[in-house]
Design an enzyme around this catalytic site. Structure first.
Site, mmCIF file in Angstrom:
data_model
loop_
_atom_site.group_PDB
_atom_site.id
_atom_site.type_symbol
_atom_site.label_atom_id
_atom_site.label_comp_id
_atom_site.label_asym_id
_atom_site.label_seq_id
_atom_site.Cartn_x
_atom_site.Cartn_y
_atom_site.Cartn_z
ATOM 1 N N PRO A 83 43.847 -11.225 78.080
ATOM 2 C CA PRO A 83 44.576 -11.877 78.944
ATOM 3 C C PRO A 83 45.756 -11.120 79.542
ATOM 4 O O PRO A 83 46.374 -10.361 78.818
ATOM 5 C CB PRO A 83 44.634 -13.269 78.523
ATOM 6 C CG PRO A 83 43.939 -13.323 77.282
ATOM 7 C CD PRO A 83 44.016 -11.888 76.722
ATOM 8 N N PRO A 84 46.201 -11.530 80.770
ATOM 9 C CA PRO A 84 47.396 -10.990 81.447
ATOM 10 C C PRO A 84 48.645 -11.469 80.565
ATOM 11 O O PRO A 84 48.705 -12.445 80.150
ATOM 12 C CB PRO A 84 47.555 -11.899 82.595
ATOM 13 C CG PRO A 84 46.070 -12.072 82.997
ATOM 14 C CD PRO A 84 45.281 -12.267 81.676
ATOM 15 N N THR A 142 49.547 -10.217 77.773
ATOM 16 C CA THR A 142 49.707 -10.220 76.240
ATOM 17 C C THR A 142 50.152 -8.811 75.671
ATOM 18 O O THR A 142 49.986 -8.448 74.353
ATOM 19 C CB THR A 142 48.059 -10.100 75.753
ATOM 20 O OG1 THR A 142 47.150 -9.221 76.532
ATOM 21 C CG2 THR A 142 47.535 -11.668 76.048
ATOM 22 N N GLY A 143 50.494 -7.631 76.330
ATOM 23 C CA GLY A 143 51.231 -6.550 75.929
ATOM 24 C C GLY A 143 50.364 -5.308 75.875
ATOM 25 O O GLY A 143 50.498 -4.631 75.154
ATOM 26 N N LYS A 144 49.251 -5.259 76.790
ATOM 27 C CA LYS A 144 48.431 -4.059 76.799
ATOM 28 C C LYS A 144 49.269 -2.854 77.424
ATOM 29 O O LYS A 144 49.057 -1.701 76.838
ATOM 30 C CB LYS A 144 47.285 -4.367 77.733
ATOM 31 C CG LYS A 144 46.381 -5.603 77.445
ATOM 32 C CD LYS A 144 45.106 -5.548 78.032
ATOM 33 C CE LYS A 144 45.383 -5.960 79.599
ATOM 34 N NZ LYS A 144 46.075 -7.339 79.641
ATOM 35 N N THR A 145 50.126 -2.906 78.416
ATOM 36 C CA THR A 145 50.728 -1.732 78.865
ATOM 37 C C THR A 145 51.859 -1.584 78.005
ATOM 38 O O THR A 145 51.965 -0.450 77.989
ATOM 39 C CB THR A 145 51.379 -2.241 80.423
ATOM 40 O OG1 THR A 145 50.230 -2.719 81.073
ATOM 41 C CG2 THR A 145 52.007 -1.006 81.038
ATOM 42 N N GLU A 190 51.922 -42.432 81.409
ATOM 43 C CA GLU A 190 52.179 -41.369 80.329
ATOM 44 C C GLU A 190 52.171 -42.291 78.974
ATOM 45 O O GLU A 190 51.758 -41.538 77.821
ATOM 46 C CB GLU A 190 53.594 -40.969 80.558
ATOM 47 C CG GLU A 190 53.697 -40.037 81.890
ATOM 48 C CD GLU A 190 52.564 -38.799 82.010
ATOM 49 O OE1 GLU A 190 52.273 -38.338 80.824
ATOM 50 O OE2 GLU A 190 52.352 -38.506 82.941
ATOM 51 N N ASP A 215 44.131 -34.933 85.082
ATOM 52 C CA ASP A 215 43.259 -35.609 83.824
ATOM 53 C C ASP A 215 41.686 -35.425 84.231
ATOM 54 O O ASP A 215 40.823 -34.940 83.486
ATOM 55 C CB ASP A 215 43.884 -36.809 83.419
ATOM 56 C CG ASP A 215 45.058 -36.896 83.338
ATOM 57 O OD1 ASP A 215 45.528 -35.830 82.544
ATOM 58 O OD2 ASP A 215 45.637 -37.917 83.444
#
Length: 663
Positions: free
Chosen positions: A233-234, A236-239, A456, A531
C-alpha cells in the site's frame, strides 16, 4: 570521444540549417511585403509637385499623421523622377514611387492643402482622401526578426550548450533523464534508517551481497534474481527501501519513475527504455529502480479500441525484451515498486524478469514501535514517553502515517509553547490523523449536540457489551474534519482472519448510534451516513465474497485478478435478488440486536451521554468508572481443547515427532 564528436557535428548541422531557414524566411518576407518604394519629402516639395501637376492622388493617414503622394504616369518621364526610381527600385521591376511627409495635425494640413489648391487651376484640383491604417511593416519585420532570434537562442544555443530547456527536449527526445547515483553523489540512507520490514530487507540484502561478493552465490551454480518487485500500500516504505539499497551498494544506482517513459510522440517510450539499459550496461554492475512501474507496465490489450496503436504497449514490449530477450544484461538488476500489482502485465511478472515479489504491508505493532522510535530521534521528547502505547493505539497506520504523527506532535507542542513533546501531543496528533482537524469554531445547537452525544454513546455502549467488538479507547463529540461532529476510537486486534460472529458484532456496534437515536428521541437523523456505508459494504462482503450465507452458499463472486472494468454480473438476476434479501436480513438482525442491547443498558447509555455533554471527550478509564469494567464472556466449555483430544501412539508419532528426510 567519438560519440561526443558525432553529437557536436549533428548540432552544427542543425544550427546551420536553422540559420539558413531564418535568412530565407526574412528574405521572402521583405521581398513580398515591400511592394512600394517610399521616399520622404518636405511640405515645400509637395507644394511644388502639386503646382507642377505631377500628383495623381493624395492620401492622408490620420492615425499616423502621415501623407502619401502618388505620381501620375506622365510625371515619371521627368529626369529627376527617373533618377529616384532607378536609385530606389533597381532590384525590382515594375515598381512605382510613393512620396511621404509628416504633418503636425489634420487641421493644419487641411488648411495648407486648401491654400495650395487655391493657387492651382480649378480643373487641376484633385483633393485628398483620408483613411486609417495599421502599424508600419517595419515594426512587423523587427518583431518577426526578434521572434526568430529568440527561437534560435532557446532551441539551438541551449541545446548545443547542454542546458536544460525546450532545446534539449527537441534534440534529446529519446534520451531518458534518469537520476544516477554513483561515487560522486551517493545516497546516505542505509538499512539502519529503515525500521521494521525485516523480511523485505533480507530479500534486498541478498542483492547487495551479490554485487559485493558474487562468488558466494555462483559457487554452487546459482544465479542472482534479475528483478525484484516491491508491492504494498502507499506509504509503507517501498521507495525508502530502494534508497537504502542504493546507500548500501557500492555500485551505480539509476532511479526513475514509470511516468518518465510515457510521451505523446510515437516510439519515444521504447527509445527511452533502450537508452536506459544502454546506460545501465555501460555502468554494470548497477541497479535500476523504477518507481510506480504500473504507469508503463499495465496489462496489454485492456480497454483499447480496435485498430488503435497504444504507445504504452510499445514501451512495455521494449521493456520486456530488454529485461529478458536475446540480449544479455549481465550485472544489471532491476528493482521496481507499485501499489497496484493487479494491473501489471502477466509477462512482466514471470520468473526471469521479476523473479521475486516482496510484499510490504502496513507494519504490525513491533514494526510500528520501531518506526516511531526512528522518526522520534530528532524530537525533544518528555522523559516518560510510552512508545509501546503509541504503537498499540495506531493500528493500520503506515510508515508515512507514523512519520506524519511524530511531526504533527512536534508542531502541536510548539504551538502550545512547550519545551518538550508530551504524550498529550501525540494523542492530539493521532486524533487529527484519524478524525481530522478539530473545528473549535463550528457552532452547533444544543439539540444537535445532545443528538451527537447519544449517538456516540450508543456506539460506545454497544461495543462495550458485545463479545467480539474492538476495545474502546476514547469517545468525543468535538467536531472534526469536514462533516464529523463526533467519533469513537477503538483499538482493533492484530488479526488477519475474522469469523462470522465477529463481523456481525462489528455491524451491530456500527448501528448502535442510530439505534440510540431511535430509542431516546423516537426518530433518526443523517448522522449515521458513514456507519451505513461501512456496514453495507461489509454485509455484501459476507454474502458475496466470504461465502458465509447459507442461502447463497459457499460462493465468492470476487475476482482478485480482475484488471479491467466490467459491466456484467457473474450471477443471475435470481441470485442478485437473493443477495439483496440476505444483506437486508443481516442488517435488520444486527439493528434489532443493537436496539435490544441499548434498551437493556438504557441507564449506562444515559450516564455516558450526560458525561459527554459535560466533558466532550472521555477515555476508557472514565467509562470504567461510570459503568464498570468490560466483561469478556468465557469460551464455550462444551468443546474440549485440542490438548485434551485423545490420540493413539501412531498418531502422536506422526503429529509431534520430527519427520525424517527421505532420500
Amino acid at each position: 570521444m567519438k560519440q561526443k564528436e558525432k553529437k557536436f557535428s549533428q548540432y552544427n548541422a542543425a544550427q546551420s540549417i536553422f540559420v539558413l531557414a531564418i535568412l530565407a524566411i526574412l528574405g521572402l518576407f521583405f521581398y513580398y511585403s515591400r511592394d512600394q518604394n517610399v521616399i520622404p519629402i518636405s511640405e515645400k516639395r509637395f507644394e511644388k509637385m502639386m503646382l507642377d501637376q505631377d500628383v495623381k492622388s493624395v492620401t492622408l493617414i490620420t492615425n499616423q499623421h502621415l501623407v502619401e503622394v502618388a505620381l501620375r504616369e506622365g510625371a515619371l518621364a521627368k529626369e529627376h523622377y527617373q533618377k529616384e526610381l532607378k536609385a530606389r527600385a533597381a532590384w525590382k521591376s515594375n515598381s512605382r514611387l510613393v512620396y511621404t511627409f509628416r504633418i503636425p495635425s489634420v487641421k493644419i494640413f487641411d488648411k495648407n492643402f486648401k491654400e495650395i489648391e487655391s493657387k492651382m487651376d480649378p480643373q487641376a484640383r484633385i483633393g485628398y482622401m483620408s483613411e486609417e491604417r495599421s502599424e508600419p511593416a517595419s515594426f512587423i519585420n523587427w518583431s518577426l526578426l526578434l521572434t526568430l532570434f529568440l527561437i534560435y537562442w532557446f532551441f539551438i544555443r541551449k541545446a548545443g550548450n547542454g542546458m536544460a530547456g525546450p532545446g534539449a527536449q527537441l534534440f534529446n527526445m529519446n534520451t531518458l533523464k534518469a537520476t544516477i547515483f554513483d561515487k560522486d553523489n551517493q545516497i546516505k540512507v542505509t538499512f539502519q534508517d529503515v525500521a521494521g520490514m525485516k523480511e523485505a530487507k533480507e530479500e534486498v540484502k541478498e542483492i547487495v551481497d551479490f554485487l559485493k561478493t558474487p562468488e558466494k552465490f555462483t559457487l554452487l551454480g546459482g544465479k542472482i534474481p534479475k528483478g525484484i518487485l516491491l508491492v504494498g500500500p502507499p506509504g509503507t516504505g517501498k521507495t525508502l527501501l530502494a534508497k537504502a539499497v542504493a546507500g548500501e551498494a557500492n555500485v551505480p544506482f539509476i532511479s526513475l519513475s514509470g511516468s518518465d517513459f510515457v510521451e505523446m510522440f510515437v516510439g519515444i517510450g521504447a527509445a527511452r527504455v533502450r537508452d536506459l539499459f544502454k546506460k545501465a550496461k555501460e555502468k554494470a554492475p548497477c541497479i535500476i529502480f523504477i518507481d510506480e512501474i504500473d504507469a508503463v507496465g499495465r496489462a496489454r490489450g485492456k480497454a483499447n479500441m480496435p485498430g488503435v496503436n497504444d504507445e504504452r504497449e510499445n514501451t512495455l514490449n521494449s521493456l520486456l525484451v530488454e529485461m529478458d530477450g536475446f540480449s544479455t544484461n549481465s550485472g544489471v538488476i532491476i528493482i521496481a515498486a507499485t501499489n497496484r500489482p493487479e494491473v501489471l502485465d502477466i509477462a512482466l511478472l514471470r520468473p526471469g524478469r521479476f523473479d521475486r515479489q516482496v510484499s510490504i504491508d502496513n507494519p504490525d505493532i513491533v514494526d510500528r514501535e520501531a518506526i516511531i522510535k526512528c522518526h522520534s530521534k530528532g524530537l525533544k521528547l518528555e522523559r516518560h514517553i510510552r512508545i509501546r502505547q503509541l504503537a498499540e493505539q495506531t493500528p493500520g497506520f503506515s510508515g508515512a502515517d507514523l512519520a506524519n504523527m511524530c511531526n504533527e506532535a512536534a508542531l502541536i507542542a510548539a504551538r502550545k509553547n512547550r519545551r518538550f513533546v508530551t504524550m498529550t501531543d501525540f494523542h492530539s496528533a493521532v486524533d487529527r490523523i484519524v478524525g481530522g482537524l478539530e473545528k473549535k469554531n463550528k457552532l452547533i445547537s444544543p439539540e444537535e449536540k445532545k443528538l451527537v452525544a447519544y449517538h456516540e454513546a450508543g456506539h460506545a455502549i454497544a461495543g462495550w457489551f458485545l463479545e467480539h467488538a474492538h476495545p474502546l479507547v476514547k469517545v468525543s463529540i468535538v467536531p472534526r474534519g469536514i462533516a464529523a461532529l463526533g467519533y469513537a476510537q477503538y483499538l482493533p486486534k492484530e488479526q488477519f482472519i475474522y469469523q462470522e460472529d465477529q463481523l456481525l458484532d462489528e455491524i451491530t456496534m456500527a448501528l448502535g448510534g442510530r439505534a440510540a437515536e431511535e430509542i431516546i428521541f423516537g426518530k433518526i437523523s443523517t448522522g449515521a451516513l458513514n456507519d451505513l456505508e461501512r456496514i453495507t459494504k461489509l454485509a455484501y462482503s459476507i454474502v458475496t465474497v466470504y461465502g458465509m450465507n447459507p442461502r447463497v452458499g459457499h460462493l465468492s463472486f470476487h475476482n482478485s485478478k480482475q484488471t479491467d472494468y466490467t459491466f456484467t454480473k457473474p450471477y443471475s438476476e435470481k441470485t442478485s435478488y437473493t443477495i439483496d434479501e440476505e444483506v437486508k436480513a443481516i442488517i435488520d438482525l444486527a439493528y434489532g440486536r443493537a436496539k435490544a442491547l441499548l434498551k437493556e443498558k438504557i441507564h449506562e447509555l444515559t450516564l455516558l451521554a450526560k458525561a459527554l455533554l459535560v466533558r466532550e471527550t472521555i477515555f476508557k478509564s472514565d467509562v470504567e468508572r461510570l459503568i464498570g469494567k468490560r466483561l469478556i464472556p468465557e469460551p464455550n466449555k462444551d468443546t474440549p481443547p485440542i490438548e485434551d483430544i485423545p490420540l493413539t501412539t501412531e498418531q502422536e508419532e506422526i503429529a509431534y515427532k520430527e519427520p525424517t528426510e527421505e532420500i
